[in-house]
Write an enzyme that holds these catalytic residues in place. Structure first.
Site, PDB file in Angstrom:
ATOM      1  N   GLY A  21       0.826  -0.672  -0.231  1.00 54.68           N
ATOM      2  CA  GLY A  21       0.174  -0.287   0.252  1.00 54.68           C
ATOM      3  C   GLY A  21       0.511   1.548   0.525  1.00 54.68           C
ATOM      4  N   SER A  22       2.351   0.892   0.068  1.00 53.57           N
ATOM      5  CA  SER A  22       2.963   2.102  -0.638  1.00 53.57           C
ATOM      6  C   SER A  22       2.548   3.770  -1.815  1.00 53.57           C
ATOM      7  CB  SER A  22       4.339   2.586  -1.009  1.00 53.57           C
ATOM      8  OG  SER A  22       4.613   1.902  -1.892  1.00 53.57           O
ATOM      9  N   MET A  99      -3.830  -6.960  -7.159  1.00 50.70           N
ATOM     10  CA  MET A  99      -3.136  -8.140  -7.679  1.00 50.70           C
ATOM     11  C   MET A  99      -4.603  -8.477  -8.525  1.00 50.70           C
ATOM     12  SD  MET A  99      -0.004  -7.957  -7.582  1.00 50.70           S
ATOM     13  CE  MET A  99       0.406  -9.288  -8.067  1.00 50.70           C
ATOM     14  N   LEU A 102     -10.506  -6.934 -13.002  1.00 45.68           N
ATOM     15  CA  LEU A 102     -11.188  -6.716 -13.245  1.00 45.68           C
ATOM     16  C   LEU A 102     -12.161  -7.850 -13.737  1.00 45.68           C
ATOM     17  CD1 LEU A 102     -10.534  -2.914 -12.036  1.00 45.68           C
ATOM     18  CD2 LEU A 102     -10.439  -5.142 -10.390  1.00 45.68           C
ATOM     19  N   HIS A 118       1.451   0.942 -13.204  1.00 46.62           N
ATOM     20  CA  HIS A 118       2.926  -0.521 -13.441  1.00 46.62           C
ATOM     21  C   HIS A 118       3.948   0.479 -13.442  1.00 46.62           C
ATOM     22  CE1 HIS A 118       2.808  -3.673 -14.927  1.00 46.62           C
ATOM     23  NE2 HIS A 118       3.647  -3.770 -15.867  1.00 46.62           N
ATOM     24  N   GLU A 183       7.661   6.123  -8.756  1.00 45.65           N
ATOM     25  CA  GLU A 183       5.183   5.657  -8.388  1.00 45.65           C
ATOM     26  C   GLU A 183       5.094   6.893  -7.914  1.00 45.65           C
ATOM     27  OE1 GLU A 183       4.044   1.713  -8.275  1.00 45.65           O
ATOM     28  OE2 GLU A 183       6.601   1.295  -9.361  1.00 45.65           O
TER      29      GLU A 183
HETATM   30  C1  GRF Z   1       3.904  -1.152  -7.472  1.00 45.19           C
HETATM   31  O1  GRF Z   1       5.156  -0.893  -8.108  1.00 45.19           O
HETATM   32  C2  GRF Z   1       2.494  -0.333  -8.405  1.00 45.19           C
HETATM   33  O2  GRF Z   1       3.647  -0.637  -9.525  1.00 45.19           O
HETATM   34  C3  GRF Z   1       2.215  -2.517  -9.303  1.00 45.19           C
HETATM   35  O3  GRF Z   1       2.395  -2.727  -7.191  1.00 45.19           O
HETATM   36  C4  GRF Z   1       3.136  -2.352  -6.683  1.00 45.19           C
HETATM   37  C5  GRF Z   1       2.527  -1.596  -5.376  1.00 45.19           C
HETATM   38  O4  GRF Z   1       2.990  -1.459  -4.762  1.00 45.19           O
HETATM   39  N1  GRF Z   1       0.850  -2.137  -8.983  1.00 45.19           N
HETATM   40  P1  GRF Z   1       2.360  -0.434  -3.443  1.00 45.19           P
HETATM   41  O5  GRF Z   1       1.776  -2.218  -2.810  1.00 45.19           O
HETATM   42  O6  GRF Z   1       2.007   0.293  -3.827  1.00 45.19           O
HETATM   43  O7  GRF Z   1       3.487  -0.490  -2.493  1.00 45.19           O
END
Ligand code: GRF
Length: 206
Positions: A21-22, A99, A102, A118, A183
């Protein structure tokens, strides 16, 4: 959109997570600091009861909900998620490390209002292990992409991208960490941009 006691209309955002969830935290902090104007993170939903992101959401004062996927058909699980979103009048859904693919019904219910992040420069390296794929192809750069979610695997319209270098001695861990840092900046910026456009569109039709 909902009006809070201060009378300002805010887009109600739901964040769907499965793990750490970062990115959710990055979005929530940006909304709180006003970097995403007129947005409120209304709920964090996880398909995994033990997702670490759930505790982080609680610490941030965000409502949390677990809709367990285990052993359930996708369409049935998604119907429950969509019902939870609609009950809370959610305007826009951000997938953040969610993960699960949908269902068509979910996408239809929120078409054009579901975003994902992504860890590659799409359309390169869609699907799982994007950072591993970049290393395997000896890419000299990779990055991250925020895109709309449609029925394709990581193939929806691209909203924003950020490039990061790939070093010769990178491992999956070092490359993932470098991409993740970007991100956390890119997702709030992309969401702010989308909401700005949505605001202008709804003003135009009023
Ligand atoms: C991130 O690298 C995102 O791009 C991918 O999954 C990871 C999730 O990381 N879809 P977090 O749970 O947001 O820390």
């Amino acid at each position: 959109m909902s009006a809070k006691t201060d009378g300002i209309e805010r887009a109600r955002i739901a964040i769907l997570i499965s793990g750490r969830g970062s990115n959710m935290v990055a979005l929530a902090e940006a909304a709180r600091d006003g970097r995403i104007a007129n947005a409120e993170i209304a709920i964090a939903i996880s398909d995994q009861p033990n997702a670490a992101g759930l505790d982080k959401a609680k610490e941030l004062g965000i409502e949390t909900l677990v809709v367990e996927r285990r052993g359930r058909p996708r369409a049935e699980h998604d119907r429950e998620v969509v019902a939870a979103l609609q009950a809370r009048q959610i305007d826009l859904v951000c997938l953040a490390g969610y993960m699960r693919v949908l269902s068509g019904e979910f996408i239809e219910a929120y078409r054009g209002r579901i975003l994902n992040i992504h860890p590659s420069l799409l359309p390169l390296f869609p699907g799982l292990d994007a950072q591993q794929q970049a290393l395997k192809h000896r890419a000299k750069s990779s990055g991250c992409t925020v895109h709309y979610v449609d029925e394709t695997l990581d193939g929806g319209l691209i909203i924003a991208q950020r490039v990061v270098p790939v070093h010769d001695d990178d491992t999956v861990e070092t490359l993932s960490a470098r991409i993740l840092e970007e991100e956390h900046k890119l997702y709030p910026e992309a969401l702010a941009m989308v909401l700005g456009n949505m605001g202008r569109l709804s003003a135009a039709v009023e």
